[in-house]
Design a protein around this motif. Structure first.
Motif, PDB file in Angstrom:
ATOM      1  N   ALA A  14      40.981  46.048  39.718  1.00 47.46           N
ATOM      2  CA  ALA A  14      40.510  45.215  38.612  1.00 47.46           C
ATOM      3  C   ALA A  14      39.200  45.791  38.091  1.00 47.46           C
ATOM      4  N   VAL A  15      39.223  46.255  36.852  1.00 47.87           N
ATOM      5  CA  VAL A  15      38.009  46.809  36.235  1.00 47.87           C
ATOM      6  C   VAL A  15      37.396  45.683  35.403  1.00 47.87           C
ATOM      7  N   THR A  16      36.660  44.839  36.084  1.00 49.50           N
ATOM      8  CA  THR A  16      36.152  43.606  35.491  1.00 49.50           C
ATOM      9  C   THR A  16      35.233  43.883  34.306  1.00 49.50           C
ATOM     10  N   GLY A  17      34.446  44.936  34.418  1.00 50.35           N
ATOM     11  CA  GLY A  17      33.455  45.232  33.398  1.00 50.35           C
ATOM     12  C   GLY A  17      34.017  45.701  32.075  1.00 50.35           C
TER      13      GLY A  17
ATOM     14  N   GLU B 235      38.007  39.886  31.893  1.00 51.72           N
ATOM     15  CA  GLU B 235      37.421  40.012  33.228  1.00 51.72           C
ATOM     16  C   GLU B 235      38.430  39.900  34.377  1.00 51.72           C
ATOM     17  N   PRO B 236      39.337  40.862  34.515  1.00 50.28           N
ATOM     18  CA  PRO B 236      40.219  40.889  35.685  1.00 50.28           C
ATOM     19  C   PRO B 236      39.397  40.798  36.969  1.00 50.28           C
ATOM     20  N   TYR B 237      39.922  40.101  37.958  1.00 48.25           N
ATOM     21  CA  TYR B 237      39.076  39.633  39.066  1.00 48.25           C
ATOM     22  C   TYR B 237      39.696  39.973  40.420  1.00 48.25           C
ATOM     23  N   HIS B 238      40.432  39.061  41.018  1.00 45.84           N
ATOM     24  CA  HIS B 238      41.087  39.325  42.298  1.00 45.84           C
ATOM     25  C   HIS B 238      42.436  40.010  42.078  1.00 45.84           C
ATOM     26  N   VAL B 239      42.829  40.856  43.039  1.00 40.11           N
ATOM     27  CA  VAL B 239      44.094  41.594  42.962  1.00 40.11           C
ATOM     28  C   VAL B 239      44.840  41.443  44.280  1.00 40.11           C
TER      29      VAL B 239
ATOM     30  N   GLY C 100      42.051  26.171  37.437  1.00 39.08           N
ATOM     31  CA  GLY C 100      40.706  26.683  37.669  1.00 39.08           C
ATOM     32  C   GLY C 100      40.796  28.182  37.841  1.00 39.08           C
ATOM     33  N   VAL C 101      39.663  28.858  37.915  1.00 39.78           N
ATOM     34  CA  VAL C 101      39.659  30.316  38.093  1.00 39.78           C
ATOM     35  C   VAL C 101      40.332  30.677  39.416  1.00 39.78           C
ATOM     36  N   GLY C 102      41.225  31.671  39.380  1.00 42.49           N
ATOM     37  CA  GLY C 102      41.953  32.098  40.572  1.00 42.49           C
ATOM     38  C   GLY C 102      41.127  33.024  41.439  1.00 42.49           C
ATOM     39  N   HIS C 103      41.175  32.786  42.742  1.00 44.30           N
ATOM     40  CA  HIS C 103      40.374  33.585  43.677  1.00 44.30           C
ATOM     41  C   HIS C 103      41.288  34.382  44.624  1.00 44.30           C
ATOM     42  N   GLN C 104      41.062  34.326  45.912  1.00 49.38           N
ATOM     43  CA  GLN C 104      41.774  35.202  46.848  1.00 49.38           C
ATOM     44  C   GLN C 104      43.230  34.762  47.009  1.00 49.38           C
TER      45      GLN C 104
END
Length: 365
Positions: free
Chosen positions: A290-293, A315-319, A356-360
């Motif tokens: 994930a290239v968040t930047g 903003e891609p985040y967790h993979v 909500g925002v997805g995490h692990q």
């Protein structure tokens, strides 16, 4: 996947010559659809501020249920060899866990110590680690742990779980045979991500605060070795059978390839923008990042070193790789959504709307 999208995908595979027998047309279409779209697993996505975990049927994309009552859930882990999930809360609480009905007062005191606190440093606050029955979605145990939980990991054999505590500079070790916190290990400043290798005896923990990775003996609860790993290491992926860790040095926009047998950095792969989550393809030949930047994902060919970058979304985040599919789950740090993405082409196969925002995220058969 909706019935309409299934029909659309299916019909697109029927563009074949009229001379082909009808039965062959159907078989060809089904095989093609199966190889490119279907993954027979259950997907679990922690929804952070929604205090829930979304459970999705991997075969058709439909929602199975939401598991509620998981305050600020961020870290989540599970394995096919265990019937439970382990979920961690990213906030502390002033409400201690009550003793379960099946546990005596003496047993509860023995577990938490004379002070009534969880195992760990007295300076740390208390957070809650929840044990969830996968089949029913029921929370079957809540454990006090020292300080907010960032990420968790479960050993492949389902025996141990580990939780990282950035504010307390250490990790908790949980014995899943009896749902007890059995160890506390100081690893370094701001422990972030944790992976447990295939033998289930060793955990690797990134310490973002001092640029190191700690190798932890789970049975004896101590740090065997520490490795240098960039400036601020965060998420990791582990190459099975290779003894290689791939580590996101998030702020520098680099991925570090570390040989844990020798402690040497084999490669320092520049992405040149903030990176976050990453995972390996089934064959271990591609690393998906994930290239968040730069609102993109990168697919790295580990043999040739070539990097292909694909635009994705905000903003891609967790993979998390979806086994046996050639695809990966990617969440957004900016929006409550997640994508299923083809690892080789970067094509979006499906989108999930979250609460909500997805995490692990976890994918389990």
């Amino acid at each position: 996947m909706t019935a309409n999208s299934f029909a659309s995908a299916f019909s697109s595979h029927l563009k074949v010559p009229f001379c082909m027998p009808f039965g062959a047309i159907i078989v060809t279409a089904i095989l093609s659809f199966t190889s490119s779209m279907v993954y027979a697993q259950t997907i679990y996505i922690p929804e952070g501020s929604a205090n829930s975990v979304l459970v999705v049927d991997g075969a058709n994309g439909s929602t199975i249920r939401r598991i509620d009552g998981l305050e600020a859930v961020h870290g989540l882990s599970g394995t096919a060899n265990s019937g439970v999930l382990v979920a961690g809360s990213l906030i502390e609480t002033d409400k201690p866990v009550e003793a379960p009905a099946s546990v005596t007062a003496d047993e509860h005191t023995a577990h938490h110590g004379a002070s009534g606190r969880a195992i760990g440093p007295d300076i740390a606050g208390i957070s809650i680690l929840s044990i969830i029955d996968r089949a029913s979605g029921t929370i079957i145990r809540r454990l006090e742990v020292p300080g907010a939980v960032h990420h968790t990991a479960m050993s492949p054999d389902g025996r141990y779980a580990v939780a990282t505590h950035p504010g307390a500079d250490g990790i908790s070790i949980i014995d899943l045979s009896n749902y007890e916190v059995t160890g506390w290990v100081p690893t370094g400043p701001m422990p972030n991500y944790v992976i447990i290798e295939q033998s289930s005896q060793t955990a690797f923990v990134t310490n973002t605060g001092n640029g190191t990775v700690s190798e932890v003996d789970l049975a004896r609860a101590f740090v065997r070795r520490n490795f240098l790993a960039g400036e601020a290491p965060e998420h990791m992926a582990y190459g099975l059978g290779t003894g290689t860790l791939y580590i996101a040095d998030a702020g520098t926009g680099r991925v570090i390839e570390l040989d844990v047998n020798t402690g040497k950095v084999l490669r320092d792969i520049a992405i040149d923008s903030e990176v976050h989550g990453l995972d390996l393809s089934d064959d271990g030949e591609r690393l998906f990042v994930a290239v968040t930047g730069s609102d993109a994902v990168a697919s790295i060919n580990l043999k040739s070193g070539s990097i292909a970058t694909y635009p994705l979304g905000s903003e891609p985040y967790h993979v998390t790789t979806i086994p046996n599919s050639g695809q990966a789950l990617v969440s957004s740090r900016a929006n409550p959504e997640a994508w299923v993405v083809d690892i080789s082409s970067g094509a979006v196969v499906k989108r999930f709307q979250l609460s909500g925002v997805g995490h692990q995220m976890v994918v389990v058969r």
